[in-house]
Write a protein that holds these residues in place. Structure first.
Motif, mmCIF file in Angstrom:
data_model
loop_
_atom_site.group_PDB
_atom_site.id
_atom_site.type_symbol
_atom_site.label_atom_id
_atom_site.label_comp_id
_atom_site.label_asym_id
_atom_site.label_seq_id
_atom_site.Cartn_x
_atom_site.Cartn_y
_atom_site.Cartn_z
ATOM 1 N N LYS A 26 -11.197 2.820 -28.454
ATOM 2 C CA LYS A 26 -11.294 1.386 -28.735
ATOM 3 C C LYS A 26 -10.214 0.936 -29.728
ATOM 4 O O LYS A 26 -9.686 -0.165 -29.639
ATOM 5 C CB LYS A 26 -12.670 1.091 -29.328
ATOM 6 N N ARG A 29 -7.069 0.520 -27.774
ATOM 7 C CA ARG A 29 -7.281 -0.129 -26.478
ATOM 8 C C ARG A 29 -6.254 -1.207 -26.185
ATOM 9 O O ARG A 29 -5.631 -1.203 -25.116
ATOM 10 C CB ARG A 29 -8.698 -0.692 -26.475
ATOM 11 N N LYS A 30 -6.056 -2.135 -27.121
ATOM 12 C CA LYS A 30 -5.140 -3.268 -26.853
ATOM 13 C C LYS A 30 -3.711 -2.796 -26.696
ATOM 14 O O LYS A 30 -3.012 -3.207 -25.769
ATOM 15 C CB LYS A 30 -5.222 -4.300 -27.983
ATOM 16 N N THR A 34 -1.727 -3.086 -23.266
ATOM 17 C CA THR A 34 -0.513 -3.921 -23.282
ATOM 18 C C THR A 34 0.686 -3.132 -22.789
ATOM 19 O O THR A 34 1.492 -3.635 -21.993
ATOM 20 C CB THR A 34 -0.238 -4.455 -24.694
ATOM 21 N N ASP B 64 -5.196 -7.502 -23.551
ATOM 22 C CA ASP B 64 -6.410 -6.684 -23.670
ATOM 23 C C ASP B 64 -7.123 -6.625 -22.327
ATOM 24 O O ASP B 64 -6.968 -7.507 -21.470
ATOM 25 C CB ASP B 64 -7.343 -7.282 -24.728
ATOM 26 N N ASP B 67 -13.971 -6.639 -21.883
ATOM 27 C CA ASP B 67 -14.955 -5.747 -22.533
ATOM 28 C C ASP B 67 -15.806 -4.993 -21.526
ATOM 29 O O ASP B 67 -15.993 -3.770 -21.637
ATOM 30 C CB ASP B 67 -15.904 -6.561 -23.429
#
Lengths: 183, 201
Positions: A26, A29-30, A34, B64, B67
Motif C-alpha cells: 500500500k 501503491r501510487k 503510476t 492511483d 481501492d
C-alpha cells in the motif's frame, strides 16, 4: 513508512501473512501504479501489469534479500514485468495523456485544478517526446526511487549513459516548464 | 577566465548532480560539491531548480488504482499466488544444498509422485497388441461347407476307386461338381494364405 516497520512487514509477508503484504504494498501503491501506467500506455494494461507484479513479488518474497532496498527490488520486478509484456506484445511504450488518467486533485479549487491539468498535459507531452530508454530511466528514477547505479544494472546500460538520459529528460521538462512560466 | 572556469564547473555539476542527489559520490567529492554549492550561487540554482522540476512532475502526474480493484488484486495474489508460491518453494527446496531432513523428504516425495504418475499413465493407456491382427476374412472360413465338400470329394473318390458306381451316382458327383468343389477349396485356401502370415497361422 519507517524502515523498522517495513522490515517487520516484509518478515511477516515472507511467512505468508497476506495482510502484512497488503500493508507493505500500500505504501508503494501510487508510485508503482503510476510507473506502470506511464510506461505502458493504457490503464487496463497497467492494471494487468500491476496484478502480475504483485503476484511476482508475493511469490518471489522467499528469495528477497533484506540487504537490498525493498523499493528497488519491487520496481525491478515491475520494470521486468512491463518489459516482458512489451516483448510479447511488441507494444511501444507511450506515456498516456491526462484524459486517461483519473482526476487526482484532492478537492482543490477549480482554478488550481485547471492549472494542474495544464501542467500535467505539458509534462506528459514532454515525457512522450523522450526515447524509450530515456523514458525508462526517468520513470524508474521518479517513481521507482531506484539509484542510478541500480537503474544502470536493471536496464543493462553504462552508468554514464543512464546519467545522460536523466540529464536530457529533466532538461526537456525544465524547458517546457520555463516556457509556460511554471518555474 | 574565471567565467570559463565557472561554466566548466556548472557543466560538471549538471553531469554529477544525479549521483550527488543519491549520495553515490565519494566522500571527498561530496565535500567538494557541498563547498562549491555554498560558494557558487549558480550551482545552488541548478540544484534547486532540478529538485523543483522533479517535485512538480511528481505531484502533478501521480496516478492511483481504485481501492476496490486494489483489494481484489491483493486477494487474487495471496490466494491464487499462494499455490504457485508453494510449488516454487517446494521445487526450490529440491535444489537447496545442506543436509536438512526436509530437503530429502521433498526429494523423495517429488520422485515418488513422478513414479506413481508414470505407473497410472502406463496402466490407463492402451498398449499395442503384439500379435498382428488377423483379417476377419480368415474367419469367413465357412468350415462346415468346406468340410461337407471335402467329405463329398472323399466319398466320390472312394466310390470311384472302389468302382462302386451306385454309390457314386447317389452322391451325384459329376466331374464338373468335383472340379467346382476342388476349385472352391483352392480359392479359399489361396485367400487364406494371402491374408494371414505364417506367425498367425
Amino acid at each position: 513508512m519507517g524502515k523498522l516497520l517495513e522490515y517487520q512487514l516484509i518478515s511477516r509477508s515472507k511467512q505468508g501473512d497476506a495482510s502484512a503484504f497488503g500493508a507493505l504494498i500500500k505504501d508503494y501503491r501510487k508510485q508503482l501504479f503510476t510507473y506502470l501506467l506511464k510506461i505502458c500506455n493504457n490503464r487496463t494494461t497497467a492494471e494487468d501489469l500491476f496484478q502480475d507484479t504483485l503476484i511476482r513479488v508475493w511469490s518471489g518474497l522467499p528469495n528477497y534479500n533484506e540487504q537490498n532496498k525493498f523499493s528497488s527490488w519491487l520496481f525491478s520486478i515491475a520494470h521486468n514485468t512491463a518489459m516482458d509484456s512489451f516483448r510479447r506484445k511488441k507494444v511501444r511504450s507511450r506515456v498516456i495523456h491526462t484524459d486517461e488518467l483519473p482526476e487526482f486533485t484532492d478537492g482543490m479549487n477549480p482554478q488550481k485544478e485547471v492549472e494542474l491539468k495544464e501542467t500535467k498535459d505539458m509534462l506528459l507531452d514532454a515525457v512522450n517526446t523522450l526515447s524509450d530508454k530515456q523514458k525508462q530511466v526517468f520513470l524508474l528514477r521518479q517513481h521507482g526511487e531506484l539509484s542510478f547505479k541500480e537503474i544502470a544494472e536493471l536496464t543493462e546500460q553504462p552508468l554514464n549513459t543512464v546519467l545522460s538520459h536523466m540529464h536530457y529528460s529533466v532538461k526537456k521538462i525544465r524547458k517546457i516548464l520555463r516556457e509556460q512560466n511554471v518555474i | 577566465m574565471l567565467s570559463d572556469n565557472k561554466d566548466h564547473i556548472i557543466k560538471e555539476f549538471e553531469h554529477e548532480i544525479w549521483l550527488y542527489l543519491d549520495g553515490d559520490l565519494s566522500e571527498s567529492r561530496m565535500k567538494f560539491w557541498n563547498e562549491n554549492i555554498q560558494k557558487t550561487p549558480e550551482l545552488l540554482d541548478v540544484l534547486n531548480e532540478t529538485k523543483q522540476v522533479l517535485n512538480i512532475y511528481d505531484t502533478a502526474v501521480l496516478a492511483d488504482v481504485d481501492d476496490r480493484a486494489f483489494e481484489k488484486m491483493l486477494n487474487r495474489t495471496t490466494v491464487g499466488g499462494s499455490l504457485l508460491e508453494k510449488v516454487k518453494r517446494f521445487v526450490s527446496g529440491l535444489n537447496s544444498s545442506g543436509g536438512r531432513g526436509e530437503t530429502n523428504i521433498h526429494k523423495i516425495a517429488f520422485v515418488g509422485v513422478f513414479v506413481i504418475a508414470a505407473m497410472v499413465i502406463f496402466m490407463l493407456t492402451d498398449k499395442p497388441n503384439p500379435v498382428k491382427t488377423i483379417s476377419s476374412d480368415v474367419f469367413d472360413w465357412d468350415a462346415e461347407a468346406i468340410s461337407e465338400q471335402l467329405v463329398d470329394i472323399h466319398n466320390s473318390l472312394s466310390a470311384a476307386q472302389n468302382d462302386k458306381m451306385r454309390e457314386f451316382i447317389l452322391y451325384k458327383q459329376t466331374s464338373d461338381d468335383w472340379s467346382r468343389s476342388v476349385y472352391t477349396i483352392e480359392q479359399r485356401l489361396q485367400r487364406l494364405n494371402k491374408k494371414t502370415d505364417d506367425k498367425s497361422l
